[in-house]
Design a protein around this motif. Structure first.
Motif, PDB file in Angstrom:
ATOM      1  N   UNK A  61       0.838  -1.205   0.000  1.00 16.73           N
ATOM      2  CA  UNK A  61       0.000   0.000   0.000  1.00 16.73           C
ATOM      3  C   UNK A  61       0.871   1.252   0.000  1.00 16.73           C
ATOM      4  N   UNK A  62       1.927   1.239   0.810  1.00 14.36           N
ATOM      5  CA  UNK A  62       2.818   2.399   0.839  1.00 14.36           C
ATOM      6  C   UNK A  62       3.561   2.573  -0.487  1.00 14.36           C
ATOM      7  N   UNK A  94      13.943 -12.566  -5.134  1.00 15.92           N
ATOM      8  CA  UNK A  94      12.593 -12.474  -5.688  1.00 15.92           C
ATOM      9  C   UNK A  94      11.554 -12.050  -4.657  1.00 15.92           C
ATOM     10  N   UNK A  95      11.995 -11.617  -3.491  1.00 18.62           N
ATOM     11  CA  UNK A  95      11.063 -11.359  -2.396  1.00 18.62           C
ATOM     12  C   UNK A  95      10.021 -10.306  -2.752  1.00 18.62           C
ATOM     13  N   UNK A  96      10.416  -9.265  -3.446  1.00 16.92           N
ATOM     14  CA  UNK A  96       9.443  -8.220  -3.795  1.00 16.92           C
ATOM     15  C   UNK A  96       8.339  -8.773  -4.698  1.00 16.92           C
ATOM     16  N   UNK A  97       8.695  -9.607  -5.632  1.00 12.20           N
ATOM     17  CA  UNK A  97       7.687 -10.173  -6.533  1.00 12.20           C
ATOM     18  C   UNK A  97       6.670 -10.995  -5.760  1.00 12.20           C
ATOM     19  N   UNK A 109       9.687   3.195   9.545  1.00 10.73           N
ATOM     20  CA  UNK A 109       9.446   1.892  10.174  1.00 10.73           C
ATOM     21  C   UNK A 109       9.838   0.719   9.269  1.00 10.73           C
ATOM     22  N   UNK A 110      10.898   0.902   8.512  1.00 12.87           N
ATOM     23  CA  UNK A 110      11.418  -0.160   7.658  1.00 12.87           C
ATOM     24  C   UNK A 110      11.009   0.037   6.225  1.00 12.87           C
ATOM     25  N   UNK A 111      11.973   0.254   5.352  1.00  9.21           N
ATOM     26  CA  UNK A 111      11.686   0.485   3.933  1.00  9.21           C
ATOM     27  C   UNK A 111      11.195  -0.800   3.270  1.00  9.21           C
ATOM     28  N   UNK A 112      10.969  -0.718   1.950  1.00  8.24           N
ATOM     29  CA  UNK A 112      10.369  -1.835   1.237  1.00  8.24           C
ATOM     30  C   UNK A 112      11.143  -3.128   1.370  1.00  8.24           C
ATOM     31  N   UNK A 149      11.160  -9.257   6.038  1.00 13.09           N
ATOM     32  CA  UNK A 149      10.392  -9.637   7.218  1.00 13.09           C
ATOM     33  C   UNK A 149       9.323 -10.667   6.857  1.00 13.09           C
ATOM     34  N   UNK A 150       8.676 -10.489   5.708  1.00 11.75           N
ATOM     35  CA  UNK A 150       7.698 -11.482   5.249  1.00 11.75           C
ATOM     36  C   UNK A 150       8.390 -12.831   5.041  1.00 11.75           C
TER      37      UNK A 150
END
Length: 547
Positions: free
Chosen positions: A387-388, A486-489, A427-430, A436-437
Protein backbone atom coordinates in the motif's frame (compact mmCIF):
# COMPACT_ATOMS: atom_id res chain seq x y z
CA UNK A 1 -23.76 42.32 -21.20
CA UNK A 2 -22.99 43.83 -17.79
CA UNK A 3 -19.87 45.99 -17.55
CA UNK A 4 -16.92 44.57 -15.67
CA UNK A 5 -15.98 46.09 -12.31
CA UNK A 6 -13.18 48.65 -12.38
CA UNK A 7 -9.73 47.13 -13.04
CA UNK A 8 -11.23 43.68 -13.71
CA UNK A 9 -10.17 41.95 -16.93
CA UNK A 10 -12.31 38.83 -16.68
CA UNK A 11 -14.96 36.95 -14.76
CA UNK A 12 -13.98 33.96 -12.62
CA UNK A 13 -15.86 31.05 -14.14
CA UNK A 14 -15.55 27.28 -14.51
CA UNK A 15 -13.81 26.83 -11.17
CA UNK A 16 -14.83 24.17 -8.63
CA UNK A 17 -16.16 25.35 -5.26
CA UNK A 18 -14.02 25.00 -2.15
CA UNK A 19 -13.43 21.39 -1.18
CA UNK A 20 -14.31 21.88 2.48
CA UNK A 21 -16.56 21.27 4.22
CA UNK A 22 -16.80 17.58 3.31
CA UNK A 23 -17.90 14.74 5.54
CA UNK A 24 -15.05 12.24 5.13
CA UNK A 25 -17.03 9.45 6.77
CA UNK A 26 -20.25 9.91 4.85
CA UNK A 27 -18.47 10.30 1.51
CA UNK A 28 -16.51 7.04 1.87
CA UNK A 29 -18.82 4.10 1.22
CA UNK A 30 -15.96 1.61 1.02
CA UNK A 31 -14.71 2.71 4.45
CA UNK A 32 -18.13 2.41 6.09
CA UNK A 33 -18.61 -1.08 4.64
CA UNK A 34 -15.14 -2.15 5.79
CA UNK A 35 -15.83 -0.94 9.33
CA UNK A 36 -19.03 -2.97 9.50
CA UNK A 37 -17.29 -5.99 7.99
CA UNK A 38 -14.28 -5.91 10.31
CA UNK A 39 -16.11 -5.45 13.59
CA UNK A 40 -16.03 -1.72 14.29
CA UNK A 41 -19.73 -0.91 13.88
CA UNK A 42 -20.25 -0.22 17.60
CA UNK A 43 -18.07 2.87 17.20
CA UNK A 44 -19.82 4.22 14.09
CA UNK A 45 -21.23 7.31 15.78
CA UNK A 46 -17.82 8.42 17.05
CA UNK A 47 -16.28 7.77 13.64
CA UNK A 48 -19.00 9.78 11.91
CA UNK A 49 -18.41 12.69 14.29
CA UNK A 50 -14.70 12.72 13.57
CA UNK A 51 -15.18 12.34 9.82
CA UNK A 52 -17.28 15.51 9.77
CA UNK A 53 -14.82 17.38 11.98
CA UNK A 54 -11.78 16.31 9.96
CA UNK A 55 -13.33 17.32 6.64
CA UNK A 56 -14.25 20.77 7.87
CA UNK A 57 -12.46 22.45 10.79
CA UNK A 58 -9.32 20.32 10.83
CA UNK A 59 -8.97 20.56 7.05
CA UNK A 60 -9.01 24.37 7.29
CA UNK A 61 -6.59 24.46 10.22
CA UNK A 62 -4.14 22.15 8.48
CA UNK A 63 -2.87 24.65 5.91
CA UNK A 64 -1.20 26.97 8.42
CA UNK A 65 -0.05 24.06 10.59
CA UNK A 66 1.71 22.65 7.55
CA UNK A 67 3.13 25.84 6.04
CA UNK A 68 4.51 27.31 9.29
CA UNK A 69 7.12 24.67 9.96
CA UNK A 70 8.33 23.80 13.48
CA UNK A 71 11.28 25.80 14.79
CA UNK A 72 13.91 24.61 17.24
CA UNK A 73 14.83 26.90 20.14
CA UNK A 74 17.91 25.46 21.79
CA UNK A 75 18.32 28.33 24.28
CA UNK A 76 16.20 30.99 25.86
CA UNK A 77 17.15 34.69 25.74
CA UNK A 78 19.25 34.33 28.89
CA UNK A 79 21.42 31.60 27.38
CA UNK A 80 19.83 28.72 29.25
CA UNK A 81 19.44 25.43 27.37
CA UNK A 82 15.73 24.71 26.78
CA UNK A 83 15.54 22.46 23.66
CA UNK A 84 11.99 23.43 22.74
CA UNK A 85 10.19 23.02 19.42
CA UNK A 86 7.70 25.74 18.53
CA UNK A 87 4.67 25.12 16.32
CA UNK A 88 1.92 27.15 14.73
CA UNK A 89 -1.10 27.38 17.09
CA UNK A 90 -3.17 25.40 14.58
CA UNK A 91 -0.88 22.44 15.10
CA UNK A 92 -1.85 22.36 18.77
CA UNK A 93 -5.54 22.77 17.96
CA UNK A 94 -5.38 19.79 15.61
CA UNK A 95 -3.50 17.69 18.16
CA UNK A 96 -6.02 18.58 20.85
CA UNK A 97 -8.97 17.56 18.66
CA UNK A 98 -7.29 14.28 17.70
CA UNK A 99 -6.44 13.27 21.26
CA UNK A 100 -9.85 14.28 22.60
CA UNK A 101 -11.51 12.05 19.99
CA UNK A 102 -9.30 9.05 20.65
CA UNK A 103 -6.92 9.01 17.68
CA UNK A 104 -4.08 8.15 20.08
CA UNK A 105 -5.90 6.33 22.86
CA UNK A 106 -9.23 4.78 21.90
CA UNK A 107 -7.82 1.25 21.46
CA UNK A 108 -6.70 1.24 25.10
CA UNK A 109 -9.25 3.52 26.80
CA UNK A 110 -12.22 1.54 25.43
CA UNK A 111 -10.89 -2.04 25.32
CA UNK A 112 -13.75 -3.93 23.76
CA UNK A 113 -14.09 -5.83 20.47
CA UNK A 114 -13.55 -3.56 17.49
CA UNK A 115 -11.61 -0.88 19.35
CA UNK A 116 -8.46 -1.27 17.23
CA UNK A 117 -10.57 -1.15 14.07
CA UNK A 118 -12.25 2.05 15.22
CA UNK A 119 -8.95 3.65 16.22
CA UNK A 120 -7.53 2.70 12.83
CA UNK A 121 -10.42 4.54 11.16
CA UNK A 122 -9.83 7.62 13.29
CA UNK A 123 -6.17 7.56 12.23
CA UNK A 124 -7.20 7.13 8.58
CA UNK A 125 -9.63 10.06 8.72
CA UNK A 126 -7.13 12.27 10.55
CA UNK A 127 -4.22 11.50 8.23
CA UNK A 128 -6.24 12.60 5.19
CA UNK A 129 -6.19 16.21 6.33
CA UNK A 130 -3.07 16.59 8.49
CA UNK A 131 -0.55 13.75 8.13
CA UNK A 132 2.25 15.45 10.06
CA UNK A 133 0.43 15.26 13.38
CA UNK A 134 -0.18 11.57 12.71
CA UNK A 135 3.43 10.86 13.72
CA UNK A 136 3.18 11.71 17.46
CA UNK A 137 -0.37 10.34 17.59
CA UNK A 138 0.76 7.03 16.10
CA UNK A 139 3.77 6.66 18.39
CA UNK A 140 1.77 7.55 21.49
CA UNK A 141 -0.79 4.90 20.58
CA UNK A 142 1.77 2.26 19.66
CA UNK A 143 3.92 2.71 22.77
CA UNK A 144 1.31 1.34 25.16
CA UNK A 145 2.05 -2.40 24.73
CA UNK A 146 5.73 -1.65 25.33
CA UNK A 147 5.09 0.36 28.49
CA UNK A 148 3.12 -2.58 29.88
CA UNK A 149 6.36 -4.54 30.15
CA UNK A 150 7.34 -2.16 32.98
CA UNK A 151 4.68 -1.93 35.74
CA UNK A 152 6.60 0.96 37.28
CA UNK A 153 5.60 3.05 34.25
CA UNK A 154 1.84 2.58 34.68
CA UNK A 155 1.42 6.30 35.30
CA UNK A 156 2.84 7.03 31.86
CA UNK A 157 0.42 4.59 30.26
CA UNK A 158 -2.60 6.16 31.92
CA UNK A 159 -1.67 9.64 30.75
CA UNK A 160 -0.76 8.51 27.23
CA UNK A 161 -4.23 7.07 26.66
CA UNK A 162 -6.10 9.94 28.31
CA UNK A 163 -8.21 12.35 26.20
CA UNK A 164 -6.15 15.37 27.28
CA UNK A 165 -3.52 17.21 25.27
CA UNK A 166 -0.99 19.35 27.11
CA UNK A 167 1.92 20.71 25.04
CA UNK A 168 3.68 22.39 27.98
CA UNK A 169 7.25 21.37 28.70
CA UNK A 170 6.69 20.24 32.29
CA UNK A 171 7.11 16.96 34.14
CA UNK A 172 4.66 14.11 33.62
CA UNK A 173 3.28 14.24 37.15
CA UNK A 174 1.96 17.76 36.49
CA UNK A 175 0.05 16.76 33.34
CA UNK A 176 -3.27 15.05 32.62
CA UNK A 177 -2.04 13.79 29.24
CA UNK A 178 1.29 13.09 27.56
CA UNK A 179 2.64 12.19 24.13
CA UNK A 180 5.42 9.73 23.34
CA UNK A 181 8.13 9.66 20.68
CA UNK A 182 10.77 7.22 19.52
CA UNK A 183 14.52 7.06 18.96
CA UNK A 184 15.97 3.97 17.29
CA UNK A 185 18.06 5.03 14.28
CA UNK A 186 21.72 6.02 14.57
CA UNK A 187 24.13 7.36 11.96
CA UNK A 188 26.12 4.20 11.50
CA UNK A 189 23.27 1.69 11.69
CA UNK A 190 20.07 2.82 9.98
CA UNK A 191 17.69 -0.14 9.92
CA UNK A 192 20.39 -2.31 11.49
CA UNK A 193 19.61 -1.21 15.05
CA UNK A 194 21.86 -3.91 16.51
CA UNK A 195 24.74 -1.75 15.27
CA UNK A 196 23.66 1.04 17.65
CA UNK A 197 26.46 2.45 19.81
CA UNK A 198 24.52 4.47 22.40
CA UNK A 199 25.57 3.10 25.80
CA UNK A 200 23.28 2.54 28.79
CA UNK A 201 25.05 2.31 32.16
CA UNK A 202 23.14 1.07 35.23
CA UNK A 203 22.57 3.43 38.13
CA UNK A 204 22.04 2.32 41.71
CA UNK A 205 18.25 1.99 41.61
CA UNK A 206 16.55 -0.95 39.91
CA UNK A 207 15.76 -0.25 36.26
CA UNK A 208 17.48 3.14 36.16
CA UNK A 209 20.30 3.91 33.69
CA UNK A 210 22.25 6.80 32.26
CA UNK A 211 22.58 7.00 28.48
CA UNK A 212 25.46 8.40 26.45
CA UNK A 213 25.25 8.54 22.67
CA UNK A 214 23.07 9.89 19.89
CA UNK A 215 20.08 9.27 17.64
CA UNK A 216 20.14 10.28 13.98
CA UNK A 217 16.34 10.32 13.78
CA UNK A 218 14.54 11.31 16.97
CA UNK A 219 10.86 11.32 16.11
CA UNK A 220 8.57 13.99 17.55
CA UNK A 221 11.19 15.62 19.83
CA UNK A 222 8.52 17.76 21.53
CA UNK A 223 7.08 14.62 23.16
CA UNK A 224 7.09 14.10 26.92
CA UNK A 225 9.14 10.90 26.72
CA UNK A 226 10.72 8.59 24.17
CA UNK A 227 11.23 4.89 23.67
CA UNK A 228 14.89 4.40 22.74
CA UNK A 229 17.31 1.54 22.18
CA UNK A 230 20.76 1.49 23.77
CA UNK A 231 23.53 -1.00 24.54
CA UNK A 232 23.30 -2.09 28.18
CA UNK A 233 25.80 -4.51 29.74
CA UNK A 234 23.50 -7.38 28.73
CA UNK A 235 23.03 -6.21 25.16
CA UNK A 236 20.68 -3.97 23.19
CA UNK A 237 17.83 -2.93 25.46
CA UNK A 238 14.72 -0.75 25.43
CA UNK A 239 14.29 2.33 27.63
CA UNK A 240 11.83 5.10 28.41
CA UNK A 241 13.69 8.42 28.35
CA UNK A 242 11.60 11.38 29.61
CA UNK A 243 12.23 15.09 29.10
CA UNK A 244 12.30 15.54 32.88
CA UNK A 245 14.08 13.39 35.48
CA UNK A 246 12.16 12.02 38.48
CA UNK A 247 13.91 14.60 40.72
CA UNK A 248 12.30 17.43 38.73
CA UNK A 249 15.37 18.50 36.75
CA UNK A 250 15.66 18.67 32.97
CA UNK A 251 17.00 15.48 31.47
CA UNK A 252 20.49 15.57 29.97
CA UNK A 253 19.91 15.47 26.24
CA UNK A 254 20.32 18.13 23.59
CA UNK A 255 18.39 18.55 20.34
CA UNK A 256 21.09 19.31 17.80
CA UNK A 257 18.95 20.31 14.82
CA UNK A 258 15.62 19.60 13.14
CA UNK A 259 15.65 17.56 9.97
CA UNK A 260 14.95 19.51 6.76
CA UNK A 261 12.56 17.00 5.21
CA UNK A 262 10.99 16.56 1.80
CA UNK A 263 7.55 16.60 3.36
CA UNK A 264 5.90 15.99 6.72
CA UNK A 265 6.40 19.69 7.34
CA UNK A 266 4.06 20.13 10.29
CA UNK A 267 5.92 17.44 12.24
CA UNK A 268 9.36 17.86 13.80
CA UNK A 269 12.08 15.24 13.47
CA UNK A 270 15.47 15.85 15.02
CA UNK A 271 18.97 14.70 15.85
CA UNK A 272 19.76 14.31 19.53
CA UNK A 273 22.76 13.78 21.81
CA UNK A 274 22.43 11.98 25.16
CA UNK A 275 24.84 13.24 27.83
CA UNK A 276 24.24 11.00 30.85
CA UNK A 277 20.49 11.18 30.19
CA UNK A 278 18.31 9.38 32.75
CA UNK A 279 16.23 6.47 31.41
CA UNK A 280 14.21 3.54 32.75
CA UNK A 281 14.65 0.07 31.30
CA UNK A 282 11.63 -1.71 29.80
CA UNK A 283 11.95 -5.48 29.56
CA UNK A 284 15.12 -7.44 30.17
CA UNK A 285 18.60 -6.40 29.15
CA UNK A 286 19.46 -7.69 25.69
CA UNK A 287 15.78 -7.93 24.69
CA UNK A 288 15.43 -4.45 23.24
CA UNK A 289 14.29 -5.44 19.76
CA UNK A 290 11.70 -8.04 20.89
CA UNK A 291 10.41 -5.51 23.43
CA UNK A 292 9.99 -2.59 21.05
CA UNK A 293 8.77 -4.71 18.12
CA UNK A 294 5.22 -4.56 19.49
CA UNK A 295 5.35 -0.81 18.96
CA UNK A 296 6.80 -1.24 15.48
CA UNK A 297 4.01 -3.63 14.45
CA UNK A 298 1.40 -1.01 15.34
CA UNK A 299 3.27 1.86 13.71
CA UNK A 300 3.63 -0.21 10.53
CA UNK A 301 -0.14 -0.64 10.48
CA UNK A 302 -0.43 3.13 10.72
CA UNK A 303 1.98 3.51 7.80
CA UNK A 304 -0.42 1.40 5.76
CA UNK A 305 -3.38 3.42 7.00
CA UNK A 306 -1.54 6.65 6.22
CA UNK A 307 -0.80 5.61 2.65
CA UNK A 308 -4.43 4.54 2.18
CA UNK A 309 -5.54 7.89 3.63
CA UNK A 310 -3.33 9.82 1.23
CA UNK A 311 -4.80 7.85 -1.66
CA UNK A 312 -8.33 8.54 -0.51
CA UNK A 313 -7.79 12.29 -0.09
CA UNK A 314 -5.99 12.53 -3.45
CA UNK A 315 -8.89 10.67 -5.05
CA UNK A 316 -11.40 12.93 -3.30
CA UNK A 317 -9.62 16.05 -4.57
CA UNK A 318 -9.59 14.65 -8.11
CA UNK A 319 -13.25 13.64 -7.94
CA UNK A 320 -14.29 17.02 -6.58
CA UNK A 321 -12.42 18.89 -9.30
CA UNK A 322 -13.52 16.74 -12.23
CA UNK A 323 -17.17 16.78 -11.19
CA UNK A 324 -17.20 20.60 -11.36
CA UNK A 325 -14.66 21.58 -14.01
CA UNK A 326 -15.83 21.69 -17.63
CA UNK A 327 -13.68 21.27 -20.74
CA UNK A 328 -14.63 20.99 -24.40
CA UNK A 329 -18.31 21.33 -23.63
CA UNK A 330 -18.74 18.85 -20.78
CA UNK A 331 -17.55 18.03 -17.28
CA UNK A 332 -14.10 16.52 -16.98
CA UNK A 333 -15.59 13.45 -15.32
CA UNK A 334 -17.70 12.81 -18.42
CA UNK A 335 -14.71 12.44 -20.74
CA UNK A 336 -14.03 8.77 -21.49
CA UNK A 337 -10.32 8.74 -20.77
CA UNK A 338 -10.71 10.70 -17.54
CA UNK A 339 -13.33 8.18 -16.45
CA UNK A 340 -10.82 5.41 -17.00
CA UNK A 341 -8.30 7.19 -14.77
CA UNK A 342 -10.78 7.98 -11.99
CA UNK A 343 -12.26 4.50 -11.98
CA UNK A 344 -8.80 2.95 -11.83
CA UNK A 345 -7.86 5.18 -8.89
CA UNK A 346 -11.12 4.30 -7.16
CA UNK A 347 -10.34 0.59 -7.44
CA UNK A 348 -6.87 1.07 -5.97
CA UNK A 349 -8.14 3.21 -3.11
CA UNK A 350 -10.84 0.75 -2.08
CA UNK A 351 -8.43 -2.17 -2.21
CA UNK A 352 -5.99 -0.27 0.02
CA UNK A 353 -8.49 0.49 2.76
CA UNK A 354 -9.96 -3.01 2.60
CA UNK A 355 -6.56 -4.54 3.35
CA UNK A 356 -5.70 -2.01 6.06
CA UNK A 357 -9.00 -2.59 7.86
CA UNK A 358 -8.58 -6.37 7.69
CA UNK A 359 -5.14 -6.06 9.30
CA UNK A 360 -6.66 -3.79 11.96
CA UNK A 361 -9.20 -6.54 12.76
CA UNK A 362 -6.38 -9.07 13.05
CA UNK A 363 -4.56 -6.77 15.47
CA UNK A 364 -7.80 -6.36 17.43
CA UNK A 365 -8.27 -10.13 17.80
CA UNK A 366 -4.63 -11.18 18.09
CA UNK A 367 -4.57 -11.35 21.92
CA UNK A 368 -7.35 -13.96 21.87
CA UNK A 369 -6.88 -15.81 18.57
CA UNK A 370 -3.59 -17.45 17.57
CA UNK A 371 -4.48 -17.59 13.89
CA UNK A 372 -5.37 -13.90 13.81
CA UNK A 373 -2.10 -13.13 15.59
CA UNK A 374 -0.17 -15.09 12.96
CA UNK A 375 -2.08 -13.37 10.17
CA UNK A 376 -1.39 -9.94 11.68
CA UNK A 377 2.30 -10.81 11.94
CA UNK A 378 2.72 -11.43 8.21
CA UNK A 379 -0.07 -9.31 6.70
CA UNK A 380 1.14 -6.13 8.41
CA UNK A 381 4.46 -6.33 6.58
CA UNK A 382 2.78 -7.33 3.30
CA UNK A 383 0.32 -4.45 3.46
CA UNK A 384 2.89 -1.96 4.68
CA UNK A 385 5.09 -2.80 1.70
CA UNK A 386 2.43 -2.74 -1.00
CA UNK A 387 0.00 0.00 0.00
CA UNK A 388 2.82 2.40 0.84
CA UNK A 389 4.55 1.52 -2.43
CA UNK A 390 1.45 2.47 -4.43
CA UNK A 391 0.78 5.86 -2.84
CA UNK A 392 3.31 8.16 -4.60
CA UNK A 393 2.28 7.22 -8.16
CA UNK A 394 -1.38 7.34 -7.11
CA UNK A 395 -1.11 10.89 -5.74
CA UNK A 396 0.75 12.03 -8.85
CA UNK A 397 -2.01 10.64 -11.07
CA UNK A 398 -4.59 12.50 -9.02
CA UNK A 399 -2.56 15.69 -9.46
CA UNK A 400 -2.82 15.31 -13.23
CA UNK A 401 -6.60 15.23 -12.96
CA UNK A 402 -6.40 18.84 -11.76
CA UNK A 403 -3.77 19.88 -14.28
CA UNK A 404 -1.68 22.83 -13.15
CA UNK A 405 -4.03 23.46 -10.23
CA UNK A 406 -2.86 20.16 -8.76
CA UNK A 407 0.69 21.52 -8.57
CA UNK A 408 -0.40 24.50 -6.45
CA UNK A 409 -0.16 24.28 -2.67
CA UNK A 410 -3.73 25.45 -2.13
CA UNK A 411 -5.00 22.26 -3.77
CA UNK A 412 -3.50 20.11 -0.96
CA UNK A 413 -2.07 17.70 -3.53
CA UNK A 414 1.54 18.93 -3.33
CA UNK A 415 1.40 18.29 0.42
CA UNK A 416 0.15 14.77 -0.20
CA UNK A 417 2.75 14.18 -2.91
CA UNK A 418 5.60 15.17 -0.59
CA UNK A 419 4.13 13.05 2.17
CA UNK A 420 3.49 9.94 0.09
CA UNK A 421 7.05 8.49 0.05
CA UNK A 422 7.44 8.74 3.83
CA UNK A 423 5.29 5.79 4.85
CA UNK A 424 7.25 3.42 2.62
CA UNK A 425 10.50 4.55 4.32
CA UNK A 426 9.47 5.00 7.95
CA UNK A 427 9.45 1.89 10.17
CA UNK A 428 11.42 -0.16 7.66
CA UNK A 429 11.69 0.49 3.93
CA UNK A 430 10.37 -1.84 1.24
CA UNK A 431 13.24 -4.30 1.35
CA UNK A 432 12.99 -4.57 5.13
CA UNK A 433 9.29 -5.41 4.86
CA UNK A 434 9.86 -8.06 2.19
CA UNK A 435 12.66 -9.66 4.18
CA UNK A 436 10.39 -9.64 7.22
CA UNK A 437 7.70 -11.48 5.25
CA UNK A 438 10.28 -14.07 4.17
CA UNK A 439 11.46 -14.48 7.75
CA UNK A 440 7.93 -14.95 9.03
CA UNK A 441 7.04 -17.55 6.39
CA UNK A 442 10.27 -19.49 6.83
CA UNK A 443 10.57 -19.43 10.64
CA UNK A 444 6.95 -19.27 11.76
CA UNK A 445 4.92 -21.86 9.83
CA UNK A 446 1.69 -20.63 11.39
CA UNK A 447 2.07 -17.35 9.47
CA UNK A 448 2.01 -19.09 6.10
CA UNK A 449 -0.90 -21.23 7.24
CA UNK A 450 -2.88 -18.20 8.37
CA UNK A 451 -2.17 -16.34 5.13
CA UNK A 452 -3.21 -19.30 3.00
CA UNK A 453 -6.39 -19.81 5.05
CA UNK A 454 -7.30 -16.16 4.51
CA UNK A 455 -6.79 -16.41 0.76
CA UNK A 456 -8.73 -19.65 0.48
CA UNK A 457 -11.85 -18.00 1.88
CA UNK A 458 -12.34 -16.52 -1.62
CA UNK A 459 -11.65 -19.73 -3.52
CA UNK A 460 -14.05 -20.41 -6.42
CA UNK A 461 -15.32 -16.81 -6.48
CA UNK A 462 -13.23 -15.76 -9.49
CA UNK A 463 -11.29 -17.94 -11.97
CA UNK A 464 -8.38 -15.53 -12.28
CA UNK A 465 -8.03 -15.39 -8.51
CA UNK A 466 -8.13 -19.19 -8.31
CA UNK A 467 -5.29 -19.49 -10.79
CA UNK A 468 -3.15 -17.04 -8.81
CA UNK A 469 -3.98 -18.80 -5.56
CA UNK A 470 -2.74 -22.10 -6.95
CA UNK A 471 0.63 -20.57 -7.79
CA UNK A 472 0.98 -18.98 -4.35
CA UNK A 473 -0.05 -22.14 -2.52
CA UNK A 474 3.27 -23.81 -3.35
CA UNK A 475 5.20 -21.14 -1.49
CA UNK A 476 2.80 -20.92 1.44
CA UNK A 477 2.80 -24.69 1.91
CA UNK A 478 6.59 -24.74 1.81
CA UNK A 479 6.98 -26.80 -1.35
CA UNK A 480 8.61 -23.97 -3.33
CA UNK A 481 11.52 -21.76 -2.33
CA UNK A 482 11.05 -18.02 -1.94
CA UNK A 483 14.52 -16.68 -2.79
CA UNK A 484 15.55 -13.33 -1.32
CA UNK A 485 16.24 -11.84 -4.74
CA UNK A 486 12.59 -12.47 -5.69
CA UNK A 487 11.06 -11.36 -2.40
CA UNK A 488 9.44 -8.22 -3.79
CA UNK A 489 7.69 -10.17 -6.53
CA UNK A 490 6.25 -12.65 -4.04
CA UNK A 491 5.15 -10.01 -1.54
CA UNK A 492 3.46 -8.04 -4.30
CA UNK A 493 1.61 -11.19 -5.35
CA UNK A 494 0.55 -11.86 -1.76
CA UNK A 495 -0.70 -8.30 -1.38
CA UNK A 496 -2.72 -8.29 -4.60
CA UNK A 497 -4.21 -11.68 -3.78
CA UNK A 498 -5.15 -10.58 -0.27
CA UNK A 499 -6.85 -7.49 -1.66
CA UNK A 500 -8.66 -9.59 -4.26
CA UNK A 501 -9.78 -12.08 -1.63
CA UNK A 502 -11.17 -9.35 0.60
CA UNK A 503 -13.01 -7.56 -2.21
CA UNK A 504 -14.48 -10.79 -3.58
CA UNK A 505 -15.76 -11.90 -0.19
CA UNK A 506 -17.22 -8.46 0.54
CA UNK A 507 -19.31 -8.53 -2.61
CA UNK A 508 -17.95 -5.15 -3.61
CA UNK A 509 -18.70 -4.00 -7.17
CA UNK A 510 -14.98 -3.27 -7.39
CA UNK A 511 -13.99 -6.94 -6.95
CA UNK A 512 -14.39 -8.15 -10.52
CA UNK A 513 -12.65 -5.10 -11.94
CA UNK A 514 -9.78 -5.56 -9.46
CA UNK A 515 -9.29 -9.22 -10.38
CA UNK A 516 -9.47 -8.54 -14.11
CA UNK A 517 -7.07 -5.60 -14.03
CA UNK A 518 -4.66 -6.53 -11.21
CA UNK A 519 -4.72 -10.35 -11.13
CA UNK A 520 -5.45 -11.27 -14.77
CA UNK A 521 -3.37 -8.34 -16.03
CA UNK A 522 -5.93 -6.55 -18.22
CA UNK A 523 -4.10 -3.34 -17.43
CA UNK A 524 -1.15 -1.30 -18.63
CA UNK A 525 1.73 0.07 -16.60
CA UNK A 526 -0.01 3.35 -15.66
CA UNK A 527 -3.33 4.20 -14.06
CA UNK A 528 -6.16 4.73 -16.52
CA UNK A 529 -5.18 1.83 -18.80
CA UNK A 530 -8.13 -0.50 -18.25
CA UNK A 531 -10.02 -1.82 -21.26
CA UNK A 532 -13.30 -0.38 -22.48
CA UNK A 533 -15.25 -3.30 -20.98
CA UNK A 534 -15.21 -1.98 -17.42
CA UNK A 535 -18.24 -0.23 -15.90
CA UNK A 536 -16.55 3.09 -15.23
CA UNK A 537 -19.74 4.86 -14.18
CA UNK A 538 -20.43 2.36 -11.42
CA UNK A 539 -16.87 2.49 -10.11
CA UNK A 540 -16.85 6.29 -10.01
CA UNK A 541 -20.27 6.67 -8.40
CA UNK A 542 -19.33 4.19 -5.69
CA UNK A 543 -16.23 6.19 -4.80
CA UNK A 544 -17.82 9.65 -4.88
CA UNK A 545 -21.34 10.68 -3.89
CA UNK A 546 -23.20 13.22 -6.01
CA UNK A 547 -22.65 16.78 -4.81
Amino acid sequence: MEPLPPFATHRVENQPPEFAPRDLWRDDMALREAVAREGGADFADALATYGALAGDELYRLSFDAHRDRPRLRTHDRFGQRIDLVEFHPNYHRIMQAAIEHGVAGLSWSQPRPGAHVARAVLSYLHHQVEPGTSCPLTMTHAAIPVLRHAPALAGWEGKAISPYYDPRDIACEHKLGVTLGMGMTEKQGGSDVRANTTVAMPLGAEGEYRLVGHKWFFSAPMSDAFLVLAQAPGGLSCFLLPRWRPDGSKNAFALMRLKDKLGDWSNASSEVEFMDAWAYRIGDEGRGVPTIIEMVMLTRLDCMLGAAAEMRMALAQAMHHTHHRRTFGKRLVDHALMRNVLADLAIESEAAIALAMRVARAVDRAPYDAQEAAFARVATAIGKYWVCRRAPAFVNEAQECLGGAGYIEESLLPRLYRQAPLNSIWEGSGNIQCLDVMRALQREPQCGQALLAELELAQHLDPDFDAELNSLRRVLEGTAEMAEVEARRWVEAFALSLQASLLLRSGSPVAEAFCTSRIAGDHGNAYGTMSRDFDFAQLISRAWPSD
